[in-house]
Design an enzyme around this catalytic site. Structure first.
Site, PDB file in Angstrom:
ATOM      1  N   GLU A  96      47.716 -19.075  77.542  1.00 48.47           N
ATOM      2  CA  GLU A  96      48.504 -18.038  78.219  1.00 48.47           C
ATOM      3  C   GLU A  96      48.122 -18.114  79.679  1.00 48.47           C
ATOM      4  O   GLU A  96      46.975 -17.832  80.037  1.00 48.47           O
ATOM      5  CB  GLU A  96      48.167 -16.656  77.652  1.00 48.47           C
ATOM      6  CG  GLU A  96      48.289 -16.512  76.144  1.00 48.47           C
ATOM      7  CD  GLU A  96      49.718 -16.596  75.633  1.00 48.47           C
ATOM      8  OE1 GLU A  96      50.654 -16.728  76.450  1.00 48.47           O
ATOM      9  OE2 GLU A  96      49.897 -16.551  74.409  1.00 48.47           O
ATOM     10  N   LYS A 153      33.768 -16.694  75.383  1.00 49.80           N
ATOM     11  CA  LYS A 153      33.243 -16.848  76.745  1.00 49.80           C
ATOM     12  C   LYS A 153      34.096 -15.956  77.647  1.00 49.80           C
ATOM     13  O   LYS A 153      35.194 -16.316  78.051  1.00 49.80           O
ATOM     14  CB  LYS A 153      33.355 -18.311  77.175  1.00 49.80           C
ATOM     15  CG  LYS A 153      32.324 -18.762  78.199  1.00 49.80           C
ATOM     16  CD  LYS A 153      32.316 -17.987  79.500  1.00 49.80           C
ATOM     17  CE  LYS A 153      33.396 -18.402  80.462  1.00 49.80           C
ATOM     18  NZ  LYS A 153      33.494 -17.505  81.642  1.00 49.80           N
ATOM     19  N   GLU A 157      51.579 -17.201  92.606  1.00 46.60           N
ATOM     20  CA  GLU A 157      51.056 -15.996  91.963  1.00 46.60           C
ATOM     21  C   GLU A 157      49.991 -15.358  92.859  1.00 46.60           C
ATOM     22  O   GLU A 157      49.016 -16.009  93.208  1.00 46.60           O
ATOM     23  CB  GLU A 157      50.443 -16.356  90.602  1.00 46.60           C
ATOM     24  CG  GLU A 157      50.000 -15.124  89.831  1.00 46.60           C
ATOM     25  CD  GLU A 157      49.337 -15.458  88.499  1.00 46.60           C
ATOM     26  OE1 GLU A 157      48.509 -16.381  88.462  1.00 46.60           O
ATOM     27  OE2 GLU A 157      49.641 -14.775  87.508  1.00 46.60           O
ATOM     28  N   CYS A 173      49.423 -10.493  84.277  1.00 47.94           N
ATOM     29  CA  CYS A 173      50.107 -11.792  84.180  1.00 47.94           C
ATOM     30  C   CYS A 173      51.612 -11.617  84.144  1.00 47.94           C
ATOM     31  O   CYS A 173      52.345 -12.438  84.668  1.00 47.94           O
ATOM     32  CB  CYS A 173      49.616 -12.545  82.958  1.00 47.94           C
ATOM     33  SG  CYS A 173      49.808 -11.654  81.427  1.00 47.94           S
TER      34      CYS A 173
HETATM   35  P1  NAD Z   1      40.641 -18.270  85.537  1.00 48.69           P
HETATM   36  O1  NAD Z   1      41.488 -19.393  85.082  1.00 48.69           O
HETATM   37  O2  NAD Z   1      39.925 -18.409  86.831  1.00 48.69           O
HETATM   38  O3  NAD Z   1      39.497 -17.957  84.462  1.00 48.69           O
HETATM   39  C1  NAD Z   1      39.800 -17.627  83.123  1.00 48.69           C
HETATM   40  C2  NAD Z   1      38.614 -17.986  82.254  1.00 48.69           C
HETATM   41  O4  NAD Z   1      38.438 -19.396  82.255  1.00 48.69           O
HETATM   42  C3  NAD Z   1      37.283 -17.401  82.726  1.00 48.69           C
HETATM   43  O5  NAD Z   1      36.526 -17.004  81.613  1.00 48.69           O
HETATM   44  C4  NAD Z   1      36.642 -18.578  83.415  1.00 48.69           C
HETATM   45  O6  NAD Z   1      35.233 -18.509  83.434  1.00 48.69           O
HETATM   46  C5  NAD Z   1      37.102 -19.715  82.540  1.00 48.69           C
HETATM   47  N1  NAD Z   1      37.076 -21.043  83.185  1.00 48.69           N
HETATM   48  C6  NAD Z   1      37.227 -21.343  84.496  1.00 48.69           C
HETATM   49  N2  NAD Z   1      37.115 -22.676  84.685  1.00 48.69           N
HETATM   50  C7  NAD Z   1      36.912 -23.229  83.473  1.00 48.69           C
HETATM   51  C8  NAD Z   1      36.713 -24.565  83.017  1.00 48.69           C
HETATM   52  N3  NAD Z   1      36.718 -25.601  83.854  1.00 48.69           N
HETATM   53  N4  NAD Z   1      36.526 -24.782  81.696  1.00 48.69           N
HETATM   54  C9  NAD Z   1      36.529 -23.744  80.824  1.00 48.69           C
HETATM   55  N5  NAD Z   1      36.680 -22.455  81.198  1.00 48.69           N
HETATM   56  C10 NAD Z   1      36.878 -22.208  82.513  1.00 48.69           C
HETATM   57  O7  NAD Z   1      41.575 -17.004  85.515  1.00 48.69           O
HETATM   58  P2  NAD Z   1      41.223 -15.522  86.023  1.00 48.69           P
HETATM   59  O8  NAD Z   1      41.248 -15.558  87.513  1.00 48.69           O
HETATM   60  O9  NAD Z   1      40.029 -15.022  85.290  1.00 48.69           O
HETATM   61  O10 NAD Z   1      42.468 -14.691  85.468  1.00 48.69           O
HETATM   62  C11 NAD Z   1      43.648 -14.508  86.154  1.00 48.69           C
HETATM   63  C12 NAD Z   1      44.722 -15.467  85.648  1.00 48.69           C
HETATM   64  O11 NAD Z   1      44.949 -15.267  84.259  1.00 48.69           O
HETATM   65  C13 NAD Z   1      46.067 -15.265  86.309  1.00 48.69           C
HETATM   66  O12 NAD Z   1      46.650 -16.506  86.612  1.00 48.69           O
HETATM   67  C14 NAD Z   1      46.889 -14.551  85.228  1.00 48.69           C
HETATM   68  O13 NAD Z   1      48.289 -14.694  85.324  1.00 48.69           O
HETATM   69  C15 NAD Z   1      46.347 -15.186  84.001  1.00 48.69           C
HETATM   70  N6  NAD Z   1      46.620 -14.354  82.834  1.00 48.69           N
HETATM   71  C16 NAD Z   1      47.570 -14.762  81.948  1.00 48.69           C
HETATM   72  C17 NAD Z   1      47.873 -13.977  80.849  1.00 48.69           C
HETATM   73  C18 NAD Z   1      48.920 -14.407  79.882  1.00 48.69           C
HETATM   74  O14 NAD Z   1      48.917 -13.899  78.782  1.00 48.69           O
HETATM   75  N7  NAD Z   1      49.814 -15.327  80.223  1.00 48.69           N
HETATM   76  C19 NAD Z   1      47.194 -12.765  80.644  1.00 48.69           C
HETATM   77  C20 NAD Z   1      46.242 -12.374  81.578  1.00 48.69           C
HETATM   78  C21 NAD Z   1      45.949 -13.187  82.661  1.00 48.69           C
END
Ligand code: NAD
Length: 511
Positions: free
Chosen positions: A258, A183, A390, A292
């Site tokens: 992550e 997804k 962040e 991230c």
């Molecule tokens: P997000 O949490 O908004 O979304 C990530 C994914 O989760 C998307 O596919 C989204 O549709 C899905 N999602 C959202 N709500 C959900 C739910 N209730 N149930 C299941 N899935 C759900 O994050 P984002 O804004 O897409 O990405 C940015 C974030 O990701 C930042 O906080 C960044 O630090 C983090 N990130 C972490 C790493 C790491 O390896 N630690 C790497 C890249 C990004």
């Protein structure tokens, strides 16, 4: 500015289930924008529970009846190498689509495409070299580990470097013989569809890879709550991770997370100042700051503080903001207007919390699109929101410190613990600081350059568990312990004695 629109964009982004591109069962769609014009350029299928059910059923069938989990590692490895070849062969096209959809600078998107191929190659090699533990108890037992794929893995990914982060999960999940439902993030669904053809051409059987597009609260939520999906690998915000953790709890699913970061870059007075400035500029402004592991807090020893801030601000002002498709561009457009608003709100908050020394808003000459000038705040106190939260954009907070102890307290004084970057030429200080800092990954006198064998993961609010190398293999497999008796059966015998008193006078410990 002329807007670059790639040729051959799809007329609709669909799901890919059981070897076929399909629309949502109920026909739902959502708008997809490009970050330079913020115009809708395509509709994507918005997956609902019914679509997740279909995808999981296909993945489940491919797991229980199909050839993929049963293949020899060498056979799977060949397919994975062909996938890597397929990604490499179209790296330029991939980068073009990714840049169009995400606003990432094209040169950086190209690097990410190559890294995606490398992830497949790495796990293709790892599974043929994989050995499992055997334990011998002389004369009595041999025990061995029977490593097995687990089933249908649910993979949920974010919008920063989408294709690369998908490869990070797809490669180990598939290498170990699982089947998957991916997804991808709803802001950036364009590149994920490319996997379908790459996988098909590489010989991955139908049903092993399934893709459901859609919103997190709909498609993502249904995937997390599906009883036939025993594993969820998630990358995204810490808050979303908490929600997923709660939703997966009733099913006791395996979780790898992550999450977010607010990583410190600590610059001591004895560091190579020019190298530290270059690295800390790259560390927060590469990938548009949507990274991230961004070093978004820079802690600088007081005796070099003024010099550092001056050099840093001057260099930040020279960072080239531009059309993401232009190879000269260093910072492109942020992914989506919602995210742009969030980052801009932090820029305004920062003006009240710190001293603005570079950027501070929309760069000149960019009246439209999600452009933010590389923004630097100095003298930021540790309780400031721009120090604690962040931002995930090209915004950095610089704070002075007077002692190693104060630097450590500042470095650790946030809820996150993903990465830390330390700049010093003092060997003892470097190691002592590295070992005391609360971060899953530390780089000494270096940027974020990661060997794929090393553990990747965060502590505190930055994650749960580690992936990378063998740790990914561990997450995507069960390690069944098989015990074999070699000698005489060594059994305490129950139930063969004559009936007698409840307490046995010969038993020294009648508990
Ligand atoms: P997000 O949490 O908004 O979304 C990530 C994914 O989760 C998307 O596919 C989204 O549709 C899905 N999602 C959202 N709500 C959900 C739910 N209730 N149930 C299941 N899935 C759900 O994050 P984002 O804004 O897409 O990405 C940015 C974030 O990701 C930042 O906080 C960044 O630090 C983090 N990130 C972490 C790493 C790491 O390896 N630690 C790497 C890249 C990004």
């Amino acid at each position: 500015m002329t807007r670059h629109i790639p040729e051959g964009l799809p007329d609709r982004i669909r799901h890919f289930i059981d070897g076929e591109f399909v629309d949502s069962v109920g026909g739902e769609t959502f708008d997809v924008l490009d970050p330079v014009s913020n115009e809708t350029y395509v509709q994507a299928a918005a997956g609902q529970k019914a679509d997740i059910d279909r995808a999981v059923a296909a993945a489940r069938r491919a797991f229980t009846e199909g050839s993929w989990p049963r293949m020899l590692p060498r056979e799977r490895s060949r397919v994975l190498h062909r996938i890597a070849d397929g990604v490499e062969a179209q790296d330029a096209r991939l980068a073009e689509l990714e840049t169009f959809d995400t606003g990432l600078p094209i040169t950086q998107a190209l690097g990410q495409a190559r890294r995606a191929a490398e992830n497949f190659r790495f796990f293709a090699d790892l599974i043929v070299a994989q050995a499992d533990d055997t334990y011998k108890v002389p004369g009595r037992q041999v025990n061995y580990v029977n490593r097995k794929p687990i089933g249908v893995a649910g993979l949920i990914t974010p919008w920063n470097t989408p294709f690369m982060l998908e490869s990070w999960k797809l490669a180990p999940a598939l290498a170990t013989g699982n089947t998957v439902v991916l997804k991808p993030a709803e802001f950036t669904p364009l590149s994920a569809s490319l996997w379908a053809d790459i996988f098909r051409e590489a010989g991955l059987p139908d049903g092993v890879f399934n893709l459901v597009n859609g919103l997190g609260e709909e498609a993502g939520d249904a995937l997390v709550k599906h009883p036939d999906v025993p594993l969820i690998s998630f990358t995204g915000e810490s808050r979303t991770g908490q929600i997923i953790f709660g939703n997966a709890a009733p099913f006791l699913k395996g979780l790898s997370m992550e999450l977010g970061g607010k990583s410190p870059a600590v610059v001591f007075a004895d560091a190579d100042l020019d190298a530290a400035v270059d690295a800390t500029i790259f560390g927060v402004f590469s990938l548009n700051g949507e990274r991230c592991t961004a070093g978004s807090r820079i802690l600088v020893e007081r005796s070099i503080y003024d010099e550092f801030v001056e050099k840093y601000a001057a260099q930040a002002k020279r960072v080239v903001v531009g059309d993401p498709h232009d190879p000269k561009t260093e910072v492109g457009a942020l992914v989506h207007p919602e995210h742009y608003e969030k980052v801009m709100s932090y820029v305004e908050i920062g003006k009240a919390e710190g001293r603005l020394v570079a950027g501070g808003g929309r760069p000149e000459g960019f009246p439209t699109g999600n452009y933010v000038a590389p923004t630097v705040f100095a003298d930021v106190p540790k309780d400031a929101r721009i120090f604690q939260e962040e931002i995930f954009g090209p915004v950095v907070a610089i704070t002075p410190f007077d002692s190693d102890a104060e630097a450590l307290e500042l470095a650790n004084g946030v809820k996150y613990g993903l990465a830390a970057y330390i700049w010093t030429n003092d060997l003892k200080r470097a190691h002592n600081f590295a070992q005391a800092v609360e971060a899953g990954m530390v780089w000494l006198n270096s940027n974020n350059v990661r060997d794929l064998r090393t553990p990747f993961g965060g502590v505190k609010a930055s994650g749960l568990g580690h992936e990378g190398g063998y740790r990914s293999i561990d997450f995507y497999t069960d390690q069944q312990a098989v015990h074999i008796t070699l000698g005489a059966v060594h059994n305490p015998t129950f139930g063969k004695q004559e009936h007698h008193d409840e307490t046995d006078p010969d038993d020294p410990d009648p508990r």
